[in-house]
Design an enzyme around this catalytic site. Structure first.
Site, mmCIF file in Angstrom:
data_model
loop_
_atom_site.group_PDB
_atom_site.id
_atom_site.type_symbol
_atom_site.label_atom_id
_atom_site.label_comp_id
_atom_site.label_asym_id
_atom_site.label_seq_id
_atom_site.Cartn_x
_atom_site.Cartn_y
_atom_site.Cartn_z
ATOM 1 N N GLU A 25 0.750 -1.046 0.021
ATOM 2 C CA GLU A 25 -0.093 0.142 -0.130
ATOM 3 C C GLU A 25 0.985 1.287 -0.136
ATOM 4 O O GLU A 25 0.901 1.987 0.919
ATOM 5 C CB GLU A 25 -1.077 -0.031 1.192
ATOM 6 N N GLU B 221 -6.565 -7.584 -0.311
ATOM 7 C CA GLU B 221 -6.987 -7.717 0.926
ATOM 8 C C GLU B 221 -8.422 -7.423 1.204
ATOM 9 O O GLU B 221 -8.785 -6.299 0.698
ATOM 10 C CB GLU B 221 -6.483 -6.456 1.844
HETATM 11 C C1 GAL Z 1 -4.247 -2.706 5.153
HETATM 12 C C2 GAL Z 1 -2.896 -2.963 5.419
HETATM 13 C C3 GAL Z 1 -2.720 -4.272 6.226
HETATM 14 C C4 GAL Z 1 -3.382 -4.165 7.391
HETATM 15 C C5 GAL Z 1 -4.786 -3.895 7.033
HETATM 16 C C6 GAL Z 1 -5.650 -3.842 8.230
HETATM 17 O O1 GAL Z 1 -4.581 -1.308 4.866
HETATM 18 O O2 GAL Z 1 -2.479 -3.241 3.942
HETATM 19 O O3 GAL Z 1 -1.319 -4.691 6.159
HETATM 20 O O4 GAL Z 1 -2.821 -3.229 8.065
HETATM 21 O O5 GAL Z 1 -5.024 -2.672 6.594
HETATM 22 O O6 GAL Z 1 -7.156 -3.630 8.062
#
Ligand code: GAL
Length: 645
Positions: free
Chosen positions: A142, A314
Site C-alpha cells: 500500500e 485484502e
Molecule cells: C491494510 C494494510 C494491512 C493491514 C490492514 C488492516 O491497509 O495493507 O497490512 O494493516 O490494512 O485493516
C-alpha cells in the site's frame, strides 16, 4: 474467481502454523499471500539470513496445491537498518524525521534506501522466484498508506529541483508556468526552489501541483525498480501492487503501467469514515459499508490498466481496527462483498487475514480465525460463498458509461477547495452514485484512455484540462457520445494557472458556455434551482453561472435566488452526432435528473433503484445487491424469464 487469504506464519508457532494449509484448502482457498512485513524475520542481522521458516511455509502450501503470492518486505525496514542509517527515514511535512516502531517509515527519495531495496528484493526474488508454488509478487505494501508518499527530506528537495530542471529546461519557463511573479516568488536558479512545506501561508498552487507530480513519479519509479528485479529473477510470475483507492498521493494509472495488473485492498465498513457521507448514511451502512465506495474501487481498478485482470488483495472479512468505530459486519456482509467483487469483474479475492493477531499493532483486528484459532464469523461466510463464486461464470462487465477521473484534477482541486465541505472525491462520488442508483454499470477511465466504445462519458470534474484532452473528448462527441461536464471542469491549465477566458477552458467552444461566477455556499445554505414545469431542486456547497456563448445552447435549469438568480445552472448543446451537457450546481436531485437525461439521450437503459439496492452485470449474470440487508440475488439473463428468482 479465485479466493485466498493473507497469512503470517511468522506470527504463530511452527506446529500451529503447519495445521493451516490443509484447513485453508478445505475452506476452498487457492491463494495465500505471505511475507510482506517479514524482513527482520528472514534477515535478523545485516547479511545474515534465516529462510527456513518461509521455505517450509511455501513448501507446505505447495503440498496442498495452494498458490503463493510473496510480498517484498520494504514497507517494514528492520531496526538494525534504520538505527544505523537514520537518513533512510521519512521526513514528513512538518519537517520531522519519523521514527521506526511502526511501518512505512522510509524515504522514497533516499538513494541509499533504493540500494537497500534493490538488495533485499533481489535476495527474496532469487530465493523464491522459480519456486513452483509462487504464482506472483506484490511489491511493498500500500504505497500511500499513513500519508507516506510525500517526502520533505533534503534528498527530496534536490530530486525535486532536478525533476523541475528536466521538465522546464530554463528557470524562466518555470517562473512563467507557475506565475512566480505573484508574491515575489521569482526564482533565479533551480536550486532556489524549495519544497512547498512549512510556508507561512498557502504556497503557489502550481508549485504544489508540480511537487505532487514529482512525488508521484518518485513512487512509480521506485515500484518499477522493484518490479524489474522481480521480473529478472521470477520469469512467468505476475507482479502486482496492493493499491488502496483513497491513497491518492500518487498516480495509480502511471503506477499500473509497469505491473501485470492492479490489485487493491478494501475495507468497506472502515471506509465509511470519509468526510462526505452524511451521519445518516454512515448509520444506515455501518455494518456493510456504503455500496459505492467498494463499487467505485472495483470499477476504477478494472480500468486503470485496460484489459488487465484485477484482484482484491485484502478483503475485509470481519471488523477492522483503524476506523473511528470498528463495527462488526452484518451477517452476510462478507458474502456480499465477495459477490460484489465477482460482479464487478474481479479475478480473485484474498481475505485479510487468516488468524487474528495475538500481539502487535493489529491485535484488535479480526481474522477468519479468532485469537484462539477457532473459526470466526467471516470463516463461515467464506465457506458458504466459496462454491458460489468459484462456479460463477466470468465474462465482461458490459459498461456503456465511462466516468472520467484523473489525479492532476484531484490534487489541484483539493489544494484549493474554496468551500470547506467540497472535495474532489465528494463531487466525483456524487456523480458515481447518481449513475449506480439508476442501475447503470460504470467503467472508470482516464480522460485520455480509449473511450471509443462508450455511449455516455461522465466527467464529474476535469479541473485541470489540457487542449489534448479537450480535443479527445470533442472527437468522442462528434462520433455520437453524450458528454456530461460537472462543476469546476476546465478551470485550470496543466500548469495549474487558470484558463483566462473562463471554464471550461478548451471545452468551451464545444459546450457553448463559459463560467462567469462561482459561489461557495456556507454550510446549511441552499439555493433553489428550477428545471421548468414547476420542478425545483436545492443546491448546496457550490453553484456556478454557465453563460451561453452561442444561440444553440439550451438552458435546462436556472437559479431562482441568490446572486446567480436567473442564470443558467444546467445547459445542453448538440454537436456532431452527440452532445454536451453541463451542470454547475451541487444538488443530488438535480444531478439524478440530469444524469438520467444524458443516459436517455445516449440510449443507456436505466431506472431508479430502491434505497440501498445496486445492480451489477457480468457476462450473462445480473447481481442485485441490497446493501441494507446484505443480500444478493443472482439472475441468469440468458435464461427464460419465468425461471429467474
Ligand atoms: C491494510 C494494510 C494491512 C493491514 C490492514 C488492516 O491497509 O495493507 O497490512 O494493516 O490494512 O485493516
Amino acid at each position: 474467481m479465485r479466493l485466498g487469504v493473507c497469512d503470517y506464519p511468522e506470527h504463530v508457532s511452527r506446529e500451529t502454523w503447519l495445521t493451516y494449509p490443509a484447513m485453508m484448502k478445505t475452506l476452498g482457498l487457492e491463494v495465500v499471500r505471505l511475507a510482506e512485513f517479514a524482513w527482520a524475520r528472514f534477515e535478523p542481522r545485516p547479511g545474515e539470513f534465516d529462510f527456513d521458516w518461509l521455505d517450509e511455509a511455501v513448501d507446505a502450501l505447495h503440498a496442498e496445491g495452494l498458490g503463493v503470492v510473496l510480498g517484498t518486505p520494504t514497507a517494514t525496514p528492520p531496526n538494525w537498518l534504520t538505527h544505523e542509517r537514520p537518513e533512510l527515514l521519512l521526513v514528513d511535512e512538518q519537517g520531522r524525521r519519523r521514527r521506526p516502531g511502526s511501518r512505512r517509515h522510509y524515504d522514497y527519495a533516499s538513494p541509499d534506501w533504493w540500494d537497500e531495496t534493490r538488495r533485499v528484493v533481489e535476495v527474496v526474488a532469487r530465493r523464491y522466484g522459480a519456486h513452483p508454488a509462487v504464482i506472483g509478487w506484490q511489491t511493498d505494501n500500500e504505497h500511500g498508506c499513513h500519508d507516506t508518499v510525500r517526502s520533505y527530506s533534503d534528498h527530496a528537495r534536490r530530486a525535486f529541483q532536478r525533476w523541475l530542471a528536466a521538465k522546464y529546461g530554463t528557470v524562466d519557463a518555470l517562473n512563467d508556468a507557475w506565475g512566480a511573479v505573484f508574491w515575489s516568488q521569482t526564482y533565479t536558479r533551480f536550486d532556489e526552489v524549495d519544497l512547498p512545506n512549512l510556508t507561512v501561508y498557502t504556497p503557489n498552487p502550481s508549485h504544489l501541483l508540480d511537487f505532487h507530480r514529482y512525488s508521484s513519479d518518485q513512487v512509480v519509479a521506485y515500484d518499477r525498480m522493484q518490479t524489474e528485479i522481480l521480473r529478472a529473477h521470477s520469469p512467468g510470475r505476475f507482479v502486482t501492487h496492493n493499491f488502496m483507492v483513497l491513497f491518492e498521493q500518487f498516480d495509480h494509472y502511471d503506477a499500473c503501467a509497469h505491473l501485470d495488473f492492479p490489485s487493491f485492498d478494501t475495507y468497506p465498513t472502515a471506509f465509511l469514515d470519509v468526510s462526505w457521507l452524511s451521519a445518516d448514511l454512515k448509520r444506515t451502512y455501518a455494518r456493510t459499508g456504503h455500496p459505492d465506495l467498494a463499487g467505485f474501487a472495483h470499477d476504477f481498478y478494472r480500468g486503470v490498466k485496460p484489459g488487465a485482470a484485477h484482484w482484491v488483495m485484502e478483503q475485509q472479512a470481519g471488523h477492522a481496527d483503524w476506523a473511528a468505530h470498528n463495527t462488526l459486519p452484518a451477517d452476510g456482509a462478507v458474502n456480499l462483498w465477495t459477490m460484489q467483487a465477482h460482479a464487478h469483474g474481479a479475478d480473485a479475492v484474498v481475505y485479510f487475514r487468516w488468524r487474528a493477531a495475538t500481539a502487535g499493532a493489529e491485535l484488535m483486528h479480526s481474522g477468519l480465525l479468532r485469537h484462539d484459532g477457532k473459526p470466526d464469523r467471516g470463516y463461515h461466510e467464506v465457506r458458504d460463498v466459496a462454491p458460489l463464486v468459484k462456479a460463477a461464470p466470468g465474462g465482461r462487465v458490459p459498461a456503456r458509461v465511462a466516468l472520467l477521473h484523473d489525479f492532476d484534477s484531484l490534487w489541484a482541486y483539493d489544494a484549493q477547495k474554496h468551500a470547506r465541505s467540497a472535495s474532489y472525491w465528494a463531487q466525483l462520488m456524487g456523480f458515481y452514485t447518481a449513475l449506480r442508483e439508476q442501475g447503470v454499470d460504470v467503467d472508470v477511465r482516464h480522460p485520455l484512455a480509449d473511450l471509443s466504445s462508450y455511449d455516455a462519458l461522465v466527467a464529474p470534474c476535469l479541473h485541470v484540462l489540457s487542449e489534448e484532452t479537450a480535443a479527445h473528448l470533442r472527437t468522442q462527441v462528434e462520433r455520437g457520445a453524450r458528454l456530461l461536464l460537472g462543476p469546476r471542469t476546465g478551470f485550470r491549465r496543466e500548469s495549474g494557472r487558470v484558463w483566462e477566458d473562463g471554464a471550461p477552458g478548451p471545452l468551451a467552444p464545444l459546450a457553448g458556455v463559459r463560467v462567469r461566477n462561482f459561489d461557495a455556499l456556507a454550510p446549511g445554505t441552499t439555493v433553489g434551482v428550477t428545471a421548468g414545469g414547476g420542478e425545483t431542486h436545492l443546491a448546496r456547497t457550490w453553484t456556478e453561472d454557465l453563460e451561453p456563448q452561442v444561440d444553440d445552447v439550451e438552458v435546462l435549469a436556472r437559479y431562482t435566488e441568490g446572486p446567480l438568480r436567473g442564470r443558467a445552472a444546467v445547459t445542453r448543446r448538440a454537436h456532431g452526432a452527440g452532445g454536451v451537457t453541463c451542470i454547475g450546481a451541487w444538488s443530488e436531485t438535480l444531478l439524478r435528473r440530469v444524469t438520467s437525461g444524458v443516459l436517455s439521450a445516449a440510449g443507456v437503459e436505466h431506472a431508479p433503484l430502491p434505497e440501498g439496492v445496486r445492480v451489477s452485470r457480468r457476462g450473462e449474470r445480473q447481481y442485485t445487491q441490497d446493501w441494507r440487508y446484505a443480500t444478493v440475488v443472482v439472475e441468469n439473463l440468458a435464461a427464460p424469464l419465468e425461471t429467474r428468482p
